[in-house]
Design a protein around this motif. Structure first.
Motif, PDB file in Angstrom:
ATOM      1  N   THR A 102       4.247   6.700  23.070  1.00 30.15           N
ATOM      2  CA  THR A 102       5.154   7.826  22.862  1.00 30.15           C
ATOM      3  C   THR A 102       6.515   7.525  23.477  1.00 30.15           C
ATOM      4  O   THR A 102       6.606   7.011  24.596  1.00 30.15           O
ATOM      5  CB  THR A 102       4.573   9.111  23.476  1.00 30.15           C
ATOM      6  N   TYR A 103       7.557   7.874  22.728  1.00 32.54           N
ATOM      7  CA  TYR A 103       8.926   7.607  23.156  1.00 32.54           C
ATOM      8  C   TYR A 103       9.769   8.877  23.052  1.00 32.54           C
ATOM      9  O   TYR A 103       9.587   9.687  22.131  1.00 32.54           O
ATOM     10  CB  TYR A 103       9.572   6.524  22.277  1.00 32.54           C
ATOM     11  N   SER A 104      10.697   9.011  23.989  1.00 28.35           N
ATOM     12  CA  SER A 104      11.685  10.088  23.944  1.00 28.35           C
ATOM     13  C   SER A 104      13.022   9.470  23.564  1.00 28.35           C
ATOM     14  O   SER A 104      13.504   8.553  24.240  1.00 28.35           O
ATOM     15  CB  SER A 104      11.785  10.778  25.309  1.00 28.35           C
ATOM     16  N   CYS A 105      13.613   9.959  22.470  1.00 35.09           N
ATOM     17  CA  CYS A 105      14.861   9.381  21.963  1.00 35.09           C
ATOM     18  C   CYS A 105      15.930  10.460  21.822  1.00 35.09           C
ATOM     19  O   CYS A 105      15.628  11.629  21.561  1.00 35.09           O
ATOM     20  CB  CYS A 105      14.640   8.712  20.615  1.00 35.09           C
ATOM     21  N   SER A 106      17.182  10.042  21.992  1.00 34.72           N
ATOM     22  CA  SER A 106      18.309  10.966  21.851  1.00 34.72           C
ATOM     23  C   SER A 106      19.446  10.287  21.106  1.00 34.72           C
ATOM     24  O   SER A 106      19.764   9.116  21.365  1.00 34.72           O
ATOM     25  CB  SER A 106      18.799  11.418  23.230  1.00 34.72           C
ATOM     26  N   THR A 107      20.022  11.025  20.179  1.00 32.46           N
ATOM     27  CA  THR A 107      21.211  10.559  19.454  1.00 32.46           C
ATOM     28  C   THR A 107      22.342  11.576  19.584  1.00 32.46           C
ATOM     29  O   THR A 107      23.350  11.473  18.906  1.00 32.46           O
ATOM     30  CB  THR A 107      20.890  10.339  17.959  1.00 32.46           C
ATOM     31  N   THR A 215       8.402   8.489   4.692  1.00 30.53           N
ATOM     32  CA  THR A 215       8.451   7.038   4.580  1.00 30.53           C
ATOM     33  C   THR A 215       8.410   6.451   5.988  1.00 30.53           C
ATOM     34  O   THR A 215       8.512   7.176   6.985  1.00 30.53           O
ATOM     35  CB  THR A 215       9.729   6.566   3.876  1.00 30.53           C
ATOM     36  N   ALA A 216       8.310   5.133   6.088  1.00 32.50           N
ATOM     37  CA  ALA A 216       8.274   4.478   7.387  1.00 32.50           C
ATOM     38  C   ALA A 216       9.550   4.746   8.185  1.00 32.50           C
ATOM     39  O   ALA A 216       9.518   4.810   9.419  1.00 32.50           O
ATOM     40  CB  ALA A 216       8.064   2.970   7.203  1.00 32.50           C
ATOM     41  N   ASP A 217      10.686   4.911   7.497  1.00 34.62           N
ATOM     42  CA  ASP A 217      11.957   5.147   8.191  1.00 34.62           C
ATOM     43  C   ASP A 217      11.971   6.480   8.933  1.00 34.62           C
ATOM     44  O   ASP A 217      12.718   6.644   9.902  1.00 34.62           O
ATOM     45  CB  ASP A 217      13.120   5.115   7.197  1.00 34.62           C
ATOM     46  N   ASP A 218      11.161   7.441   8.502  1.00 34.50           N
ATOM     47  CA  ASP A 218      11.148   8.770   9.129  1.00 34.50           C
ATOM     48  C   ASP A 218      10.531   8.746  10.523  1.00 34.50           C
ATOM     49  O   ASP A 218      10.753   9.673  11.305  1.00 34.50           O
ATOM     50  CB  ASP A 218      10.389   9.767   8.243  1.00 34.50           C
ATOM     51  N   VAL A 219       9.765   7.716  10.839  1.00 34.63           N
ATOM     52  CA  VAL A 219       9.136   7.618  12.155  1.00 34.63           C
ATOM     53  C   VAL A 219       9.586   6.353  12.887  1.00 34.63           C
ATOM     54  O   VAL A 219       8.961   5.910  13.859  1.00 34.63           O
ATOM     55  CB  VAL A 219       7.597   7.658  12.051  1.00 34.63           C
ATOM     56  N   LYS A 220      10.690   5.759  12.437  1.00 37.25           N
ATOM     57  CA  LYS A 220      11.222   4.548  13.043  1.00 37.25           C
ATOM     58  C   LYS A 220      12.123   4.901  14.216  1.00 37.25           C
ATOM     59  O   LYS A 220      12.988   5.775  14.112  1.00 37.25           O
ATOM     60  CB  LYS A 220      12.018   3.748  12.008  1.00 37.25           C
ATOM     61  N   LEU A 221      11.939   4.225  15.351  1.00 38.51           N
ATOM     62  CA  LEU A 221      12.773   4.475  16.523  1.00 38.51           C
ATOM     63  C   LEU A 221      14.229   4.157  16.199  1.00 38.51           C
ATOM     64  O   LEU A 221      14.525   3.113  15.592  1.00 38.51           O
ATOM     65  CB  LEU A 221      12.311   3.613  17.700  1.00 38.51           C
TER      66      LEU A 221
END
Length: 231
Positions: A102-107, A215-221
């Motif tokens: 599990t990862y926490s990401c911010s943009t 798609t795979a891009d929707d869950v890509k970091l």
């Protein structure tokens, strides 16, 4: 958080009424629809809970991407599932569950950053799958009933939500002068939840505004993960 508590309280009320038992109701009830929904079919049902729960169970593993709004709020919550990985995000922040971690990401600041959550395991997936699972399962075994303590009415309907055919179940209950209702609509094809609505909190509605196959891009970091400072 207050809306979630209100939804749970109404669910408990309805289930408590169902446990009272009694004779079956014969009146027809419609389903509670949102402003962007259209009801096409409504039937009275006391035995559809198992079928509904079975369809909802498919949603845990469905490859979907959906955006939701709550009531009049302009905030959008986005969830996605793809081949066991998942994403849950709001604004520029998101929780990703990828490859069992599990990862926490911010943009939100323009520069994407991701940090692995130590010991997080598949916690991100649990957030996404548990977001609606409790409400989708509450109708299993609930049937119309009447007793001296109160009453329960259950109805099913087919609606269109976010351009998708939705199977809906609504339960209305009353006891000791108090009443409440809860309804859940799930996607007919995937079983994933499209709307949760209750009469609590002046009418709480959590509804999908967009829904599609993921798609795979929707869950890509969005960035290479870093270690949390100090860990």
């Amino acid at each position: 958080m207050r809306r979630t508590l209100a939804l749970t309280a109404t669910s408990i009320l309805v289930l408590a009424l169902a446990a009272c038992g009694g004779s079956s109701s014969s009146s027809d009830k419609g389903s509670g629809g949102g402003s962007d929904s259209s009801t096409t079919t409504t039937t009275k049902s006391g035995s559809g809970g198992s079928d509904f729960a079975a369809l909802a169970a498919k949603g845990k593993n469905a490859n979907i991407k959906a955006s939701y709004k709550s009531g009049k709020s302009e905030e959008v919550i986005t969830v996605a599932q793809y081949n066991g990985d998942s994403f849950y995000g709001q604004g520029g922040d998101g929780i990703y569950s990828v490859g069992g971690k599990t990862y926490s990401c911010s943009t939100s600041d323009g520069d994407a950053q991701c940090f692995e959550i130590p010991g997080g395991g598949n916690a991100g997936a649990s957030i996404v799958q548990g977001l609606f699972g409790a409400y989708a399962g509450i109708f299993d075994g609930v049937s119309d009933s009447r007793s001296i303590f109160g009453s329960v009415d259950k109805s099913t309907s087919t609606e269109t939500i976010a351009g998708r055919k939705a199977d809906c179940v609504k339960v209305e209950g009353s006891t000791l002068g108090q009443s409440g209702s809860v309804s859940v609509c799930i996607d007919h094809a995937t079983g994933y939840v499209l709307r949760v609505a209750t009469s609590a909190d002046a009418g709480s509605v959590f509804e999908a505004t967009e829904f599609s196959e993921s798609t795979a891009d929707d869950v890509k970091l969005p960035a290479e993960p870093q270690a949390i400072p100090g860990q």
